[in-house]
Design a protein around this motif. Structure first.
Motif, PDB file in Angstrom:
ATOM      1  N   ILE A 100       0.845  -1.192   0.000  1.00 35.45           N
ATOM      2  CA  ILE A 100       0.000   0.000   0.000  1.00 35.45           C
ATOM      3  C   ILE A 100       0.882   1.244   0.000  1.00 35.45           C
ATOM      4  O   ILE A 100       1.761   1.394   0.857  1.00 35.45           O
ATOM      5  N   ARG A 101       0.639   2.138  -0.944  1.00 40.23           N
ATOM      6  CA  ARG A 101       1.423   3.367  -1.050  1.00 40.23           C
ATOM      7  C   ARG A 101       0.508   4.586  -1.077  1.00 40.23           C
ATOM      8  O   ARG A 101      -0.582   4.542  -1.654  1.00 40.23           O
ATOM      9  N   ALA A 102       0.992   5.669  -0.489  1.00 39.36           N
ATOM     10  CA  ALA A 102       0.186   6.882  -0.370  1.00 39.36           C
ATOM     11  C   ALA A 102      -0.191   7.439  -1.739  1.00 39.36           C
ATOM     12  O   ALA A 102      -1.316   7.914  -1.929  1.00 39.36           O
ATOM     13  N   SER A 103       0.725   7.389  -2.706  1.00 41.38           N
ATOM     14  CA  SER A 103       0.437   7.955  -4.031  1.00 41.38           C
ATOM     15  C   SER A 103      -0.747   7.252  -4.685  1.00 41.38           C
ATOM     16  O   SER A 103      -1.574   7.891  -5.347  1.00 41.38           O
ATOM     17  N   PHE A 104      -0.834   5.939  -4.509  1.00 46.05           N
ATOM     18  CA  PHE A 104      -1.951   5.186  -5.090  1.00 46.05           C
ATOM     19  C   PHE A 104      -3.268   5.589  -4.435  1.00 46.05           C
ATOM     20  O   PHE A 104      -4.274   5.821  -5.118  1.00 46.05           O
ATOM     21  N   LEU A 105      -3.283   5.706  -3.111  1.00 46.00           N
ATOM     22  CA  LEU A 105      -4.512   6.084  -2.419  1.00 46.00           C
ATOM     23  C   LEU A 105      -4.942   7.505  -2.782  1.00 46.00           C
ATOM     24  O   LEU A 105      -6.137   7.793  -2.877  1.00 46.00           O
ATOM     25  N   ASN A 106      -3.980   8.387  -2.990  1.00 45.67           N
ATOM     26  CA  ASN A 106      -4.320   9.746  -3.428  1.00 45.67           C
ATOM     27  C   ASN A 106      -4.970   9.731  -4.811  1.00 45.67           C
ATOM     28  O   ASN A 106      -5.919  10.476  -5.075  1.00 45.67           O
ATOM     29  N   LYS A 107      -4.438   8.881  -5.697  1.00 42.64           N
ATOM     30  CA  LYS A 107      -5.033   8.738  -7.031  1.00 42.64           C
ATOM     31  C   LYS A 107      -6.431   8.136  -6.944  1.00 42.64           C
ATOM     32  O   LYS A 107      -7.335   8.512  -7.695  1.00 42.64           O
ATOM     33  N   VAL A 108      -6.615   7.193  -6.037  1.00 43.89           N
ATOM     34  CA  VAL A 108      -7.927   6.571  -5.846  1.00 43.89           C
ATOM     35  C   VAL A 108      -8.949   7.604  -5.385  1.00 43.89           C
ATOM     36  O   VAL A 108     -10.092   7.639  -5.857  1.00 43.89           O
ATOM     37  N   ALA A 109      -8.546   8.489  -4.445  1.00 44.96           N
ATOM     38  CA  ALA A 109      -9.440   9.538  -3.964  1.00 44.96           C
ATOM     39  C   ALA A 109      -9.866  10.452  -5.118  1.00 44.96           C
ATOM     40  O   ALA A 109     -11.038  10.840  -5.226  1.00 44.96           O
ATOM     41  N   ALA A 110      -8.908  10.793  -5.992  1.00 47.19           N
ATOM     42  CA  ALA A 110      -9.219  11.643  -7.151  1.00 47.19           C
ATOM     43  C   ALA A 110     -10.122  10.907  -8.134  1.00 47.19           C
ATOM     44  O   ALA A 110     -11.029  11.506  -8.730  1.00 47.19           O
ATOM     45  N   LEU A 111      -9.891   9.612  -8.297  1.00 45.18           N
ATOM     46  CA  LEU A 111     -10.718   8.803  -9.204  1.00 45.18           C
ATOM     47  C   LEU A 111     -12.149   8.720  -8.695  1.00 45.18           C
ATOM     48  O   LEU A 111     -13.111   8.834  -9.465  1.00 45.18           O
ATOM     49  N   GLN A 112     -12.296   8.547  -7.397  1.00 42.24           N
ATOM     50  CA  GLN A 112     -13.633   8.493  -6.809  1.00 42.24           C
ATOM     51  C   GLN A 112     -14.383   9.797  -7.035  1.00 42.24           C
ATOM     52  O   GLN A 112     -15.569   9.805  -7.373  1.00 42.24           O
ATOM     53  N   GLU A 113     -13.678  10.913  -6.861  1.00 42.11           N
ATOM     54  CA  GLU A 113     -14.307  12.224  -7.074  1.00 42.11           C
ATOM     55  C   GLU A 113     -14.676  12.417  -8.540  1.00 42.11           C
ATOM     56  O   GLU A 113     -15.732  12.973  -8.861  1.00 42.11           O
ATOM     57  N   MET A 114     -13.818  11.935  -9.446  1.00 48.13           N
ATOM     58  CA  MET A 114     -14.065  12.088 -10.875  1.00 48.13           C
ATOM     59  C   MET A 114     -15.369  11.421 -11.296  1.00 48.13           C
ATOM     60  O   MET A 114     -16.148  11.973 -12.075  1.00 48.13           O
ATOM     61  N   PHE A 115     -15.630  10.225 -10.781  1.00 52.06           N
ATOM     62  CA  PHE A 115     -16.826   9.480 -11.181  1.00 52.06           C
ATOM     63  C   PHE A 115     -17.957   9.577 -10.160  1.00 52.06           C
ATOM     64  O   PHE A 115     -19.027   8.997 -10.383  1.00 52.06           O
ATOM     65  N   ASP A 116     -17.706  10.286  -9.057  1.00 51.73           N
ATOM     66  CA  ASP A 116     -18.710  10.414  -8.004  1.00 51.73           C
ATOM     67  C   ASP A 116     -19.254   9.033  -7.645  1.00 51.73           C
ATOM     68  O   ASP A 116     -20.468   8.783  -7.685  1.00 51.73           O
ATOM     69  N   SER A 117     -18.358   8.143  -7.286  1.00 52.33           N
ATOM     70  CA  SER A 117     -18.714   6.734  -7.118  1.00 52.33           C
ATOM     71  C   SER A 117     -18.443   6.241  -5.700  1.00 52.33           C
ATOM     72  O   SER A 117     -17.721   6.869  -4.927  1.00 52.33           O
ATOM     73  N   GLU A 118     -19.040   5.110  -5.387  1.00 55.41           N
ATOM     74  CA  GLU A 118     -18.690   4.426  -4.153  1.00 55.41           C
ATOM     75  C   GLU A 118     -17.561   3.443  -4.453  1.00 55.41           C
ATOM     76  O   GLU A 118     -17.335   3.084  -5.610  1.00 55.41           O
ATOM     77  N   ILE A 119     -16.866   3.016  -3.405  1.00 57.72           N
ATOM     78  CA  ILE A 119     -15.721   2.122  -3.588  1.00 57.72           C
ATOM     79  C   ILE A 119     -15.914   0.855  -2.766  1.00 57.72           C
ATOM     80  O   ILE A 119     -16.366   0.901  -1.625  1.00 57.72           O
ATOM     81  N   GLU A 120     -15.569  -0.260  -3.380  1.00 56.07           N
ATOM     82  CA  GLU A 120     -15.516  -1.526  -2.662  1.00 56.07           C
ATOM     83  C   GLU A 120     -14.060  -1.989  -2.643  1.00 56.07           C
ATOM     84  O   GLU A 120     -13.527  -2.432  -3.657  1.00 56.07           O
ATOM     85  N   PHE A 121     -13.406  -1.823  -1.496  1.00 60.95           N
ATOM     86  CA  PHE A 121     -12.053  -2.352  -1.321  1.00 60.95           C
ATOM     87  C   PHE A 121     -12.149  -3.828  -0.962  1.00 60.95           C
ATOM     88  O   PHE A 121     -13.011  -4.219  -0.159  1.00 60.95           O
ATOM     89  N   ILE A 122     -11.283  -4.639  -1.557  1.00 65.83           N
ATOM     90  CA  ILE A 122     -11.254  -6.050  -1.171  1.00 65.83           C
ATOM     91  C   ILE A 122      -9.816  -6.493  -0.895  1.00 65.83           C
ATOM     92  O   ILE A 122      -8.876  -6.012  -1.521  1.00 65.83           O
ATOM     93  N   TRP A 123      -9.701  -7.359   0.076  1.00 66.03           N
ATOM     94  CA  TRP A 123      -8.443  -8.060   0.331  1.00 66.03           C
ATOM     95  C   TRP A 123      -8.710  -9.532   0.075  1.00 66.03           C
ATOM     96  O   TRP A 123      -9.587 -10.124   0.704  1.00 66.03           O
ATOM     97  N   VAL A 124      -8.003 -10.108  -0.880  1.00 65.11           N
ATOM     98  CA  VAL A 124      -8.167 -11.531  -1.173  1.00 65.11           C
ATOM     99  C   VAL A 124      -7.271 -12.305  -0.207  1.00 65.11           C
ATOM    100  O   VAL A 124      -6.042 -12.282  -0.324  1.00 65.11           O
ATOM    101  N   LYS A 125      -7.898 -12.972   0.726  1.00 69.88           N
ATOM    102  CA  LYS A 125      -7.169 -13.708   1.759  1.00 69.88           C
ATOM    103  C   LYS A 125      -6.959 -15.144   1.284  1.00 69.88           C
ATOM    104  O   LYS A 125      -7.912 -15.913   1.165  1.00 69.88           O
ATOM    105  N   THR A 126      -5.715 -15.479   1.011  1.00 68.89           N
ATOM    106  CA  THR A 126      -5.368 -16.819   0.537  1.00 68.89           C
ATOM    107  C   THR A 126      -5.023 -17.713   1.735  1.00 68.89           C
ATOM    108  O   THR A 126      -4.827 -17.217   2.847  1.00 68.89           O
TER     109      THR A 126
END
Length: 303
Positions: free
Chosen positions: A162-188
């Motif tokens: 997990i990196r801060a730059s990616f999460l910052n881009k995700v926040a901007a992406l969410q605002e761009m599409f005015d969308s909800e987010i489903e984060f998932i962790w695939v637990k193997t």
């Protein structure tokens, strides 16, 4: 976001990508650049038996590409945004990289038909290579998509990457599409982390990076990619957003890429962002305390 680049080969899927980019540009007051790669390798002095020089045939092909590009640009002239077209003599990847650097492109939108089996292993797709090498985020479009219907994003999380730059881009992406987010962790099966502690830490990290209107789920699967594909099919998401390490050479051949696998196998758009591997990872105590921290090589046992 100011400029969107769309590589086009005049196929149906690339023109769907162009329409997607134009619609997105209208919502964000951005410009769109359509780019065609028309590189053709040839020997200029070679002649066909009819004595028509290959060079003149190449010129006719390039002229035809210019005309097709002009017609495509004309289709979007009344969209109240600036749309321009270019035909490059460079190869596809070289043309894209040059345009991104020259025009300071913020986003690349690209159609993809995907691939599988031996074709995926040995050839891959043009979109895969673009995702692996370019510096800006890429949205891969498998078919015609209405941007107004993108209201739910699926974002797989790798707890150790997990990196801060990616999460910052995700926040901007969410605002761009005015969308909800489903984060998932695939637990193997090899994951032994405490799920409740992981969830609590992730919630704090997401909120610290301005991400709102989201849910976090844990999906159990033997393989991470299978878990992602299953969740795409079952949760009704409209777009997948993923970080990629952009592995190359033997490392890519051996390890592959979950992002590229996803692009090839899902029927929704995939937004990808190439992370900087030198960027510091956001460490979760619930992960690194469980695993004992960083990997260390064990000494051989005496006999």
């Amino acid at each position: 976001m100011k400029k969107i680049l769309v590589p086009v080969d005049f196929s149906e899927v690339s023109e769907a990508a162009a329409q997607f980019a134009v619609d997105l540009a209208k919502e964000n007051h951005a410009d769109v650049i359509l780019l065609n790669s028309a590189r053709i390798d040839y020997f200029s002095d070679y002649q066909y038996p009819t004595f028509i020089k290959t060079k003149s045939l190449i010129e006719e092909v390039l002229d035809s590409m210019e005309q097709r590009m002009n017609r495509l640009v004309e289709e979007f002239e009344n969209k109240k945004i600036n749309v321009s077209g270019k035909v490059s003599h460079l190869g596809l990847l070289g043309a894209i990289k040059e345009e991104i650097k020259k025009e300071e492109i913020d986003l690349c939108v690209m159609g993809t038909s995907g691939c599988s089996g031996l074709e995926e292993l040995f050839i891959g797709s043009n979109t895969e290579r673009v995702v692996r090498y370019v510096t800006c985020p890429v949205i891969s479009i498998p078919h015609s998509v209405d941007i107004k219907k993108i209201k739910k994003l699926l974002i797989p999380i790798d707890l150790r990457e997990i990196r801060a730059s990616f999460l910052n881009k995700v926040a901007a992406l969410q605002e761009m599409f005015d969308s909800e987010i489903e984060f998932i962790w695939v637990k193997t099966p090899h994951n032994i982390e405490n799920s409740e502690k992981v969830a609590a830490e992730l919630h704090r990290i997401f909120e610290n990076h301005g991400i709102v209107n989201y849910n976090f789920f844990i999906v159990k699967s033997v393989f991470p990619t299978d878990g992602i594909f299953m969740e795409v099919d079952e949760s009704g998401v409209d777009m997948v957003a993923m970080a990629t390490h952009a592995r190359r050479g033997i490392s890519h051949w051996l390890s592959g890429s979950m992002t590229e696998d996803t692009i090839n196998h899902v029927e929704v758009p995939v937004w990808s962002f190439k992370i900087d591997n030198s960027e510091k990872v956001l460490k979760l105590d619930s992960v690194f305390q469980t695993t004992g921290g960083e990997y260390g090589k064990m000494e051989p046992l005496g006999v």
